[in-house]
Design a protein around this motif. Structure first.
Motif, PDB file in Angstrom:
ATOM      1  N   GLU A 119       0.752  -1.195   0.011  1.00  0.00           N
ATOM      2  CA  GLU A 119      -0.227  -0.055  -0.082  1.00  0.00           C
ATOM      3  C   GLU A 119       0.886   1.412   0.041  1.00  0.00           C
ATOM      4  O   GLU A 119       0.686   2.059  -0.656  1.00  0.00           O
ATOM      5  CB  GLU A 119      -0.964   0.132   1.223  1.00  0.00           C
ATOM      6  N   LEU A 120       1.828   1.077   0.884  1.00  0.00           N
ATOM      7  CA  LEU A 120       2.858   2.308   1.136  1.00  0.00           C
ATOM      8  C   LEU A 120       3.613   2.496  -0.272  1.00  0.00           C
ATOM      9  O   LEU A 120       3.722   3.849  -0.780  1.00  0.00           O
ATOM     10  CB  LEU A 120       3.650   2.417   2.049  1.00  0.00           C
ATOM     11  N   LEU A 121       3.878   1.568  -1.083  1.00  0.00           N
ATOM     12  CA  LEU A 121       4.751   1.842  -2.225  1.00  0.00           C
ATOM     13  C   LEU A 121       3.869   2.154  -3.450  1.00  0.00           C
ATOM     14  O   LEU A 121       4.133   3.176  -4.314  1.00  0.00           O
ATOM     15  CB  LEU A 121       5.219   0.242  -2.737  1.00  0.00           C
ATOM     16  N   GLU A 122       2.622   1.896  -3.508  1.00  0.00           N
ATOM     17  CA  GLU A 122       1.463   2.596  -4.216  1.00  0.00           C
ATOM     18  C   GLU A 122       1.479   3.985  -4.054  1.00  0.00           C
ATOM     19  O   GLU A 122       1.382   4.783  -4.916  1.00  0.00           O
ATOM     20  CB  GLU A 122      -0.024   1.969  -3.938  1.00  0.00           C
ATOM     21  N   LYS A 123       1.452   4.302  -2.782  1.00  0.00           N
ATOM     22  CA  LYS A 123       1.339   5.848  -2.135  1.00  0.00           C
ATOM     23  C   LYS A 123       2.376   6.576  -2.726  1.00  0.00           C
ATOM     24  O   LYS A 123       2.141   7.773  -3.142  1.00  0.00           O
ATOM     25  CB  LYS A 123       1.104   5.550  -0.855  1.00  0.00           C
ATOM     26  N   VAL A 124       3.690   6.163  -2.646  1.00  0.00           N
ATOM     27  CA  VAL A 124       4.868   7.048  -3.233  1.00  0.00           C
ATOM     28  C   VAL A 124       4.966   6.552  -4.657  1.00  0.00           C
ATOM     29  O   VAL A 124       6.369   6.948  -5.162  1.00  0.00           O
ATOM     30  CB  VAL A 124       6.040   6.533  -2.064  1.00  0.00           C
TER      31      VAL A 124
END
Ligand code: ADP
Ligand code: MG
Length: 240
Positions: A119-124
């Motif tokens: 999720e965090l990789l998507e976010k960045v």
């Protein structure tokens, strides 16, 4: 969120921080500017105890950081940090860089940590880089992974130490954009930066530090357009 009272830091005979008082409220974006060697990194590093505090106190969300009874890991869980040089683990894939601390320090289940990391990789903006190694990434991508890694601990505060200073110019904005998004989501942030545009646009307050002293603090307009102190004026005349 952060209360700093009479903070002093010395390295041997070198008195680097000379009694800093400051308060950061929840959701504030504080931009710290000042000449090289003025103590900006030391200031950030004292907030999350990467440096031992010589005197004074730092209280984060009601917990005194430099109290022998305080669990340092508990502080580090709450305070994320992003460094100029990314500091990713070179031998670990991106996904493992991000899940390591949540699994080891937060006792998160590997499966949950991986879900969060994706999720965090998507976010960045790096949803496709989970299996890459740091050396396969550009500087801007590495720094965005470093931000995702810090966020994986679900911190209350994020500290950034010149996060774009080591980047090629064309990669600065992709990192600043991620930081802006975080700021808009309500993260409390202390950002040491030479990006005066970011400080003007995003900073709730700008803090000018020189020779270990907090010289001036105000809104971006107060500090940039109407600096009160000669030292601030002189610094700004060189960087603006
Ligand atoms: P800035 O981030 O504003 O450039 P720093 O906080 O890195 O400044 O450094 C402030 C001063 O403290 C400098 O004189 C630096 O050489 C010194 N300093 C920083 N870290 C250490 C250390 N671990 N040991 C000794 N001196 C240090
Ligand atoms: Mg520094």
């Amino acid at each position: 969120m952060i209360n700093i009272h009479n903070l002093h830091k010395s390295f041997g005979d070198l008195h680097v921080l000379k009694g800093i008082d400051y308060e950061v409220r929840e959701k504030e974006i504080i931009c710290v500017i000042g000449p090289s060697g003025s103590g900006k990194s030391t200031f950030l590093r004292c907030i999350n105890l990467l440096e031992e505090i010589t005197d004074g106190e730092v209280v984060i969300d009601g917990v005194k950081v430099n109290d022998p009874k305080t669990d340092i890991n508990a502080i580090r869980r709450n305070v994320g940090m992003v460094f100029q040089q990314f500091n990713l683990f070179p031998h670990m894939r991106v996904i493992d860089n991000i899940t390591l601390a949540p699994i080891k320090i937060k006792n998160m289940k590997p499966k949950d940590a991986q879900k969060l990391a994706h999720e965090l990789l998507e976010k960045v903006g790096l949803g496709d880089k989970a299996n890459a190694y740091p050396e396969q990434l550009s500087g801007g991508q590495m720094q965005r992974v470093a931000i995702a890694r810090a966020l994986a601990m679900q911190p209350k505060v994020m500290l950034f130490d010149e996060p774009t200073s080591a980047l090629d110019p064309e990669m600065v904005n992709e990192v600043l954009d991620v930081m802006k998004q975080l700021a808009l989501e309500g993260m409390t942030m202390v950002v040491v930066t030479h990006e005066m545009g970011f400080a003007k646009e995003m900073g709730d307050r700008v803090l000018f530090m020189d020779q270990g002293v907090l010289v001036e603090d105000g809104t971006p307009s107060e500090v940039f357009d109407y600096p009160k102190h000669e030292r601030t004026k002189s610094f700004l005349s060189k960087v603006l």
